[in-house]
Design a protein around this motif. Structure first.
Motif, PDB file in Angstrom:
ATOM      1  N   SER A  79       0.857  -1.182   0.000  1.00  0.00           N
ATOM      2  CA  SER A  79       0.000   0.000   0.000  1.00  0.00           C
ATOM      3  C   SER A  79       0.894   1.233   0.000  1.00  0.00           C
ATOM      4  N   MET A  80       0.290   2.383  -0.044  1.00  0.00           N
ATOM      5  CA  MET A  80       1.059   3.622  -0.075  1.00  0.00           C
ATOM      6  C   MET A  80       1.854   3.790   1.217  1.00  0.00           C
ATOM      7  N   GLN A  81       3.145   4.117   1.064  1.00  0.00           N
ATOM      8  CA  GLN A  81       4.024   4.396   2.200  1.00  0.00           C
ATOM      9  C   GLN A  81       4.536   5.816   2.071  1.00  0.00           C
ATOM     10  N   ILE A  82       4.468   6.580   3.160  1.00  0.00           N
ATOM     11  CA  ILE A  82       4.911   7.973   3.141  1.00  0.00           C
ATOM     12  C   ILE A  82       6.061   8.135   4.124  1.00  0.00           C
ATOM     13  N   THR A  83       7.148   8.718   3.652  1.00  0.00           N
ATOM     14  CA  THR A  83       8.281   9.079   4.496  1.00  0.00           C
ATOM     15  C   THR A  83       8.301  10.595   4.570  1.00  0.00           C
ATOM     16  N   ASP A  84       8.264  11.147   5.765  1.00  0.00           N
ATOM     17  CA  ASP A  84       8.308  12.599   5.927  1.00  0.00           C
ATOM     18  C   ASP A  84       9.738  13.101   5.889  1.00  0.00           C
ATOM     19  N   MET A  85       9.898  14.369   5.498  1.00  0.00           N
ATOM     20  CA  MET A  85      11.221  14.986   5.464  1.00  0.00           C
ATOM     21  C   MET A  85      11.726  15.172   6.893  1.00  0.00           C
ATOM     22  N   ARG A  86      13.017  14.929   7.047  1.00  0.00           N
ATOM     23  CA  ARG A  86      13.664  15.214   8.324  1.00  0.00           C
ATOM     24  C   ARG A  86      15.107  15.646   8.044  1.00  0.00           C
ATOM     25  N   SER A  87      15.702  16.300   9.007  1.00  0.00           N
ATOM     26  CA  SER A  87      17.080  16.760   8.840  1.00  0.00           C
ATOM     27  C   SER A  87      17.897  16.384  10.057  1.00  0.00           C
ATOM     28  N   SER A  88      19.214  16.301   9.853  1.00  0.00           N
ATOM     29  CA  SER A  88      20.113  16.041  10.974  1.00  0.00           C
ATOM     30  C   SER A  88      21.382  16.864  10.787  1.00  0.00           C
ATOM     31  N   GLU A  89      21.940  17.267  11.915  1.00  0.00           N
ATOM     32  CA  GLU A  89      23.177  18.039  11.896  1.00  0.00           C
ATOM     33  C   GLU A  89      24.363  17.088  11.812  1.00  0.00           C
ATOM     34  N   THR A  90      25.522  17.648  11.463  1.00  0.00           N
ATOM     35  CA  THR A  90      26.768  16.889  11.406  1.00  0.00           C
ATOM     36  C   THR A  90      27.803  17.611  12.263  1.00  0.00           C
ATOM     37  N   SER A  91      29.002  17.093  12.304  1.00  0.00           N
ATOM     38  CA  SER A  91      30.067  17.737  13.081  1.00  0.00           C
ATOM     39  C   SER A  91      30.647  18.954  12.365  1.00  0.00           C
ATOM     40  N   ILE A  92      30.234  19.200  11.113  1.00  0.00           N
ATOM     41  CA  ILE A  92      30.645  20.410  10.398  1.00  0.00           C
ATOM     42  C   ILE A  92      29.544  21.446  10.542  1.00  0.00           C
ATOM     43  N   GLU A  93      29.917  22.604  11.051  1.00  0.00           N
ATOM     44  CA  GLU A  93      28.971  23.694  11.265  1.00  0.00           C
ATOM     45  C   GLU A  93      28.247  24.047   9.961  1.00  0.00           C
ATOM     46  N   GLY A  94      26.905  23.936   9.973  1.00  0.00           N
ATOM     47  CA  GLY A  94      26.088  24.302   8.818  1.00  0.00           C
ATOM     48  C   GLY A  94      25.879  23.201   7.797  1.00  0.00           C
ATOM     49  N   LEU A  95      26.602  22.081   7.905  1.00  0.00           N
ATOM     50  CA  LEU A  95      26.436  20.960   6.978  1.00  0.00           C
ATOM     51  C   LEU A  95      25.302  20.089   7.506  1.00  0.00           C
ATOM     52  N   LEU A  96      24.208  20.014   6.744  1.00  0.00           N
ATOM     53  CA  LEU A  96      23.031  19.274   7.167  1.00  0.00           C
ATOM     54  C   LEU A  96      22.751  18.119   6.217  1.00  0.00           C
ATOM     55  N   ILE A  97      22.204  17.037   6.760  1.00  0.00           N
ATOM     56  CA  ILE A  97      21.769  15.898   5.956  1.00  0.00           C
ATOM     57  C   ILE A  97      20.248  15.872   5.995  1.00  0.00           C
ATOM     58  N   PHE A  98      19.629  15.788   4.818  1.00  0.00           N
ATOM     59  CA  PHE A  98      18.183  15.726   4.710  1.00  0.00           C
ATOM     60  C   PHE A  98      17.758  14.355   4.214  1.00  0.00           C
ATOM     61  N   THR A  99      16.713  13.816   4.822  1.00  0.00           N
ATOM     62  CA  THR A  99      15.984  12.687   4.258  1.00  0.00           C
ATOM     63  C   THR A  99      14.730  13.296   3.661  1.00  0.00           C
ATOM     64  N   LEU A 100      14.506  13.066   2.385  1.00  0.00           N
ATOM     65  CA  LEU A 100      13.437  13.748   1.667  1.00  0.00           C
ATOM     66  C   LEU A 100      12.083  13.081   1.842  1.00  0.00           C
ATOM     67  N   LYS A 101      11.045  13.909   1.743  1.00  0.00           N
ATOM     68  CA  LYS A 101       9.689  13.365   1.759  1.00  0.00           C
ATOM     69  C   LYS A 101       9.508  12.530   0.494  1.00  0.00           C
ATOM     70  N   GLN A 102       8.925  11.356   0.672  1.00  0.00           N
ATOM     71  CA  GLN A 102       8.637  10.517  -0.486  1.00  0.00           C
ATOM     72  C   GLN A 102       7.393   9.685  -0.234  1.00  0.00           C
ATOM     73  N   VAL A 103       6.733   9.404  -1.335  1.00  0.00           N
ATOM     74  CA  VAL A 103       5.533   8.577  -1.308  1.00  0.00           C
ATOM     75  C   VAL A 103       5.780   7.402  -2.258  1.00  0.00           C
ATOM     76  N   SER A 104       5.637   6.184  -1.738  1.00  0.00           N
ATOM     77  CA  SER A 104       5.886   4.989  -2.541  1.00  0.00           C
ATOM     78  C   SER A 104       4.636   4.123  -2.585  1.00  0.00           C
ATOM     79  N   ASP A 105       4.405   3.517  -3.746  1.00  0.00           N
ATOM     80  CA  ASP A 105       3.350   2.516  -3.894  1.00  0.00           C
ATOM     81  C   ASP A 105       3.801   1.513  -4.940  1.00  0.00           C
ATOM     82  N   GLU A 106       2.888   0.692  -5.413  1.00  0.00           N
ATOM     83  CA  GLU A 106       3.242  -0.369  -6.367  1.00  0.00           C
ATOM     84  C   GLU A 106       3.883   0.172  -7.651  1.00  0.00           C
ATOM     85  N   ARG A 107       3.588   1.400  -8.018  1.00  0.00           N
ATOM     86  CA  ARG A 107       4.120   1.985  -9.258  1.00  0.00           C
ATOM     87  C   ARG A 107       5.538   2.510  -9.114  1.00  0.00           C
TER      88      ARG A 107
END
Length: 192
Positions: A2-30
């Motif tokens: 069935s449809m799966q939704i991942t929400d966007m989230r961010s995390s900091e790193t040990s480098i000031e201002g360098l951020l990692i994003f996990t993007l919002k995505q919607v997945s289904d059979e297609r």
């Protein structure tokens, strides 16, 4: 499935201002629909402020298995990520006076993960997919020859950077002569 939704989230790193994003995505059979950029979501992850000036140029590089690009630290903020395949990203804080100067962060990149790279932080990556990878860069300034910034050798042993795929410095399919011959950051620190 069935449809799966991942929400966007961010995390900091040990480098000031360098951020990692996990993007919002919607997945289904297609397949999957992924937001590479949404102004409101990215602004929220950045405390309400997008990089000044917005994105002025977007590039996509296609790189074969084992190819390395970087380490380049232009005077522009970048939003980077893979749109196909996978890469091993390396980010080096080369900003004099930065609280995290000299720190190195690595990130496994695949579609759905991206990194916000502050101006002056060096960006490099190695394509780790057998079929190659497409790496997208969004820039806050248009790239131009002679643009202020720095470039360091991604093969600098002093960084302790272990690329996942062994690199032959003489193989132009793996690394450009210019990148291989760039100054070593670790030697700049010692002599500087």
């Amino acid at each position: 499935m069935s449809m799966q939704i991942t929400d966007m989230r961010s995390s900091e790193t040990s480098i000031e201002g360098l951020l990692i994003f996990t993007l919002k995505q919607v997945s289904d059979e297609r397949g999957t629909v992924r937001e590479f950029f949404r102004a409101s979501a990215h602004a929220g992850a950045l405390g309400g402020e997008l990089p000044e000036g917005g994105w002025r140029q977007v590039n996509v590089t296609e790189s074969g298995y084992g190819a390395i690009r970087g380490l380049h630290g232009e005077a522009t903020t970048k939003l980077v990520g893979c749109v196909s395949g996978a890469a091993f990203g390396a980010y080096l804080d080369a900003r004099p006076g930065s609280a995290s100067f000299g720190k190195l962060v690595t990130v496994d990149l695949s579609p759905g993960t991206q990194v916000l790279v502050p101006a002056g932080v060096c960006n490099g990556f190695q394509s780790v997919s057998p079929e190659g990878s497409q790496y997208l860069y969004c820039f806050t300034e248009e790239w131009r020859p002679g643009m202020p910034g720095s470039a360091y050798s991604p093969l600098d042993e002093g960084l302790g950077l272990d690329w996942p795929i062994p690199v032959d410095a003489g193989n132009p399919a793996q690394i450009s002569a210019k990148d291989a011959a760039a100054p070593k950051f670790s030697e700049q620190i010692v002599s500087g």
